[in-house]
Design an enzyme around this catalytic site. Sequence first.
Site, PDB file in Angstrom:
ATOM      1  N   HIS A  19      -4.887   2.873  31.531  1.00 40.25           N
ATOM      2  CA  HIS A  19      -3.497   2.795  32.007  1.00 40.25           C
ATOM      3  C   HIS A  19      -3.447   3.060  33.517  1.00 40.25           C
ATOM      4  O   HIS A  19      -2.754   2.362  34.263  1.00 40.25           O
ATOM      5  CB  HIS A  19      -2.628   3.852  31.310  1.00 40.25           C
ATOM      6  CG  HIS A  19      -2.436   3.662  29.845  1.00 40.25           C
ATOM      7  ND1 HIS A  19      -2.781   4.614  28.908  1.00 40.25           N
ATOM      8  CD2 HIS A  19      -1.918   2.628  29.123  1.00 40.25           C
ATOM      9  CE1 HIS A  19      -2.482   4.190  27.685  1.00 40.25           C
ATOM     10  NE2 HIS A  19      -1.961   2.987  27.790  1.00 40.25           N
ATOM     11  N   LYS A  43       5.935   5.324  16.680  1.00 38.92           N
ATOM     12  CA  LYS A  43       4.619   5.955  16.533  1.00 38.92           C
ATOM     13  C   LYS A  43       4.813   7.463  16.369  1.00 38.92           C
ATOM     14  O   LYS A  43       5.697   8.042  17.007  1.00 38.92           O
ATOM     15  CB  LYS A  43       3.760   5.707  17.775  1.00 38.92           C
ATOM     16  CG  LYS A  43       3.243   4.280  17.904  1.00 38.92           C
ATOM     17  CD  LYS A  43       2.337   4.141  19.118  1.00 38.92           C
ATOM     18  CE  LYS A  43       1.750   2.746  19.224  1.00 38.92           C
ATOM     19  NZ  LYS A  43       0.945   2.540  20.428  1.00 38.92           N
ATOM     20  N   ARG A  92      -5.890  -6.347  27.473  1.00 40.96           N
ATOM     21  CA  ARG A  92      -7.288  -5.896  27.488  1.00 40.96           C
ATOM     22  C   ARG A  92      -8.212  -6.916  26.853  1.00 40.96           C
ATOM     23  O   ARG A  92      -9.366  -7.047  27.205  1.00 40.96           O
ATOM     24  CB  ARG A  92      -7.419  -4.559  26.739  1.00 40.96           C
ATOM     25  CG  ARG A  92      -6.766  -3.396  27.440  1.00 40.96           C
ATOM     26  CD  ARG A  92      -6.586  -2.244  26.500  1.00 40.96           C
ATOM     27  NE  ARG A  92      -5.717  -2.624  25.392  1.00 40.96           N
ATOM     28  CZ  ARG A  92      -5.542  -1.926  24.311  1.00 40.96           C
ATOM     29  NH1 ARG A  92      -6.194  -0.797  24.139  1.00 40.96           N
ATOM     30  NH2 ARG A  92      -4.720  -2.346  23.365  1.00 40.96           N
ATOM     31  N   SER A 130      -5.485   4.778  23.434  1.00 40.61           N
ATOM     32  CA  SER A 130      -5.106   6.187  23.296  1.00 40.61           C
ATOM     33  C   SER A 130      -5.540   6.758  21.952  1.00 40.61           C
ATOM     34  O   SER A 130      -5.982   7.905  21.863  1.00 40.61           O
ATOM     35  CB  SER A 130      -3.594   6.341  23.469  1.00 40.61           C
ATOM     36  OG  SER A 130      -3.221   5.916  24.746  1.00 40.61           O
TER      37      SER A 130
HETATM   38  N1  COA Z   1      -5.683   0.786  29.040  1.00 38.43           N
HETATM   39  C1  COA Z   1      -5.934   1.493  27.953  1.00 38.43           C
HETATM   40  N2  COA Z   1      -5.219   1.400  26.824  1.00 38.43           N
HETATM   41  C2  COA Z   1      -4.205   0.543  26.814  1.00 38.43           C
HETATM   42  C3  COA Z   1      -3.889  -0.247  27.918  1.00 38.43           C
HETATM   43  C4  COA Z   1      -4.687  -0.103  29.074  1.00 38.43           C
HETATM   44  N3  COA Z   1      -4.473  -0.819  30.175  1.00 38.43           N
HETATM   45  N4  COA Z   1      -2.836  -1.018  27.599  1.00 38.43           N
HETATM   46  C5  COA Z   1      -2.514  -0.722  26.335  1.00 38.43           C
HETATM   47  N5  COA Z   1      -3.339   0.225  25.852  1.00 38.43           N
HETATM   48  C6  COA Z   1      -3.364   0.763  24.505  1.00 38.43           C
HETATM   49  C7  COA Z   1      -2.562   2.006  24.339  1.00 38.43           C
HETATM   50  O1  COA Z   1      -3.344   3.145  24.598  1.00 38.43           O
HETATM   51  C8  COA Z   1      -2.142   1.894  22.900  1.00 38.43           C
HETATM   52  O2  COA Z   1      -3.203   2.337  22.088  1.00 38.43           O
HETATM   53  P1  COA Z   1      -2.920   3.041  20.707  1.00 38.43           P
HETATM   54  O3  COA Z   1      -2.118   2.083  19.885  1.00 38.43           O
HETATM   55  O4  COA Z   1      -4.284   3.287  20.220  1.00 38.43           O
HETATM   56  O5  COA Z   1      -2.162   4.292  21.013  1.00 38.43           O
HETATM   57  C9  COA Z   1      -1.976   0.406  22.676  1.00 38.43           C
HETATM   58  O6  COA Z   1      -2.772  -0.202  23.649  1.00 38.43           O
HETATM   59  C10 COA Z   1      -0.598  -0.119  22.874  1.00 38.43           C
HETATM   60  O7  COA Z   1       0.208   0.905  23.286  1.00 38.43           O
HETATM   61  P2  COA Z   1       1.205   0.928  24.501  1.00 38.43           P
HETATM   62  O8  COA Z   1       0.728   0.187  25.672  1.00 38.43           O
HETATM   63  O9  COA Z   1       1.616   2.354  24.676  1.00 38.43           O
HETATM   64  O10 COA Z   1       2.311   0.112  23.987  1.00 38.43           O
HETATM   65  P3  COA Z   1       3.100   0.392  22.768  1.00 38.43           P
HETATM   66  O11 COA Z   1       2.844  -0.813  21.939  1.00 38.43           O
HETATM   67  O12 COA Z   1       2.915   1.701  22.125  1.00 38.43           O
HETATM   68  O13 COA Z   1       4.519   0.423  23.464  1.00 38.43           O
HETATM   69  C11 COA Z   1       6.643  -0.383  23.990  1.00 38.43           C
HETATM   70  C12 COA Z   1       5.352  -0.550  23.220  1.00 38.43           C
HETATM   71  C13 COA Z   1       6.996   1.042  24.322  1.00 38.43           C
HETATM   72  C14 COA Z   1       6.531  -1.174  25.261  1.00 38.43           C
HETATM   73  C15 COA Z   1       7.682  -1.020  23.060  1.00 38.43           C
HETATM   74  O14 COA Z   1       7.638  -0.337  21.833  1.00 38.43           O
HETATM   75  C16 COA Z   1       9.063  -0.951  23.626  1.00 38.43           C
HETATM   76  O15 COA Z   1       9.419  -1.700  24.506  1.00 38.43           O
HETATM   77  N6  COA Z   1       9.888  -0.022  23.092  1.00 38.43           N
HETATM   78  C17 COA Z   1      11.260   0.165  23.525  1.00 38.43           C
HETATM   79  C18 COA Z   1      12.245  -0.372  22.497  1.00 38.43           C
HETATM   80  C19 COA Z   1      12.459  -1.846  22.684  1.00 38.43           C
HETATM   81  O16 COA Z   1      12.914  -2.311  23.705  1.00 38.43           O
HETATM   82  N7  COA Z   1      12.155  -2.585  21.629  1.00 38.43           N
HETATM   83  C20 COA Z   1      12.294  -4.010  21.627  1.00 38.43           C
HETATM   84  C21 COA Z   1      11.061  -4.656  22.190  1.00 38.43           C
HETATM   85  S1  COA Z   1      11.231  -6.408  22.182  1.00 38.43           S
END
Ligand code: COA
Length: 158
Positions: A19, A43, A92, A130
């Site tokens: 990140h 989550k 990724r 993560s």
């Molecule tokens: N390096 C390392 N890990 C990464 C990464 C990077 N560059 N990019 C993504 N990841 C990993 C994260 O660690 C995470 O791993 P995990 O699932 O093992 O914990 C995974 O990829 C994805 O997680 P993250 O990037 O945190 O995204 P998310 O899918 O949890 O978050 C939101 C998604 C918060 C963006 C989405 O839920 C959201 O927009 N929520 C708000 C509500 C909303 O608007 N909803 C409608 C959406 S259309």
Amino acid sequence: MNPVVAIYPGTFDPITNGHADLVQRAASCFEKVLVAVAGSTGKNTRFSLAERVDLAKTVTASISNVEVISFDGLLVEIARARGARVILRGLRAVSDFEYEFQLANMNRKLACDIETMFLAPDEGYTYISSSLIREISDLGGDVSRFVHPAVEAALRSC
Ligand code: COA
């Protein structure tokens, strides 16, 4: 053209070097980068929202045009409220694409004036997530190569 503010949303449970790499890259492309830590993502998080925000602040402290914020509710709403015209996400691997494509299209339906852009993290971070970091730490493994020392300490103490 007006300066472009980008918003980089995620659960950040916890923030990893992958990140951080993405934030660093984004900070060199945009006037301002908002790291937006999501409160409710469905989550079951290891760290509280306040802890995730604090860790993200520590990790990004040296980058002057980065601000860490938290949000609940729709991403596009906080993006609009903060004047962000770009949503940033990391890709990724090909396996990320399907979900990210769906998210990007849905966000476009909700707010057609906000663009999603993808950045590729350094190839050395493509395998980090993560949940893997939490698992390795829980099992006594060394995560120091993958996270900031403050995150490593937080993982050890929870
Ligand atoms: N390096 C390392 N890990 C990464 C990464 C990077 N560059 N990019 C993504 N990841 C990993 C994260 O660690 C995470 O791993 P995990 O699932 O093992 O914990 C995974 O990829 C994805 O997680 P993250 O990037 O945190 O995204 P998310 O899918 O949890 O978050 C939101 C998604 C918060 C963006 C989405 O839920 C959201 O927009 N929520 C708000 C509500 C909303 O608007 N909803 C409608 C959406 S259309």
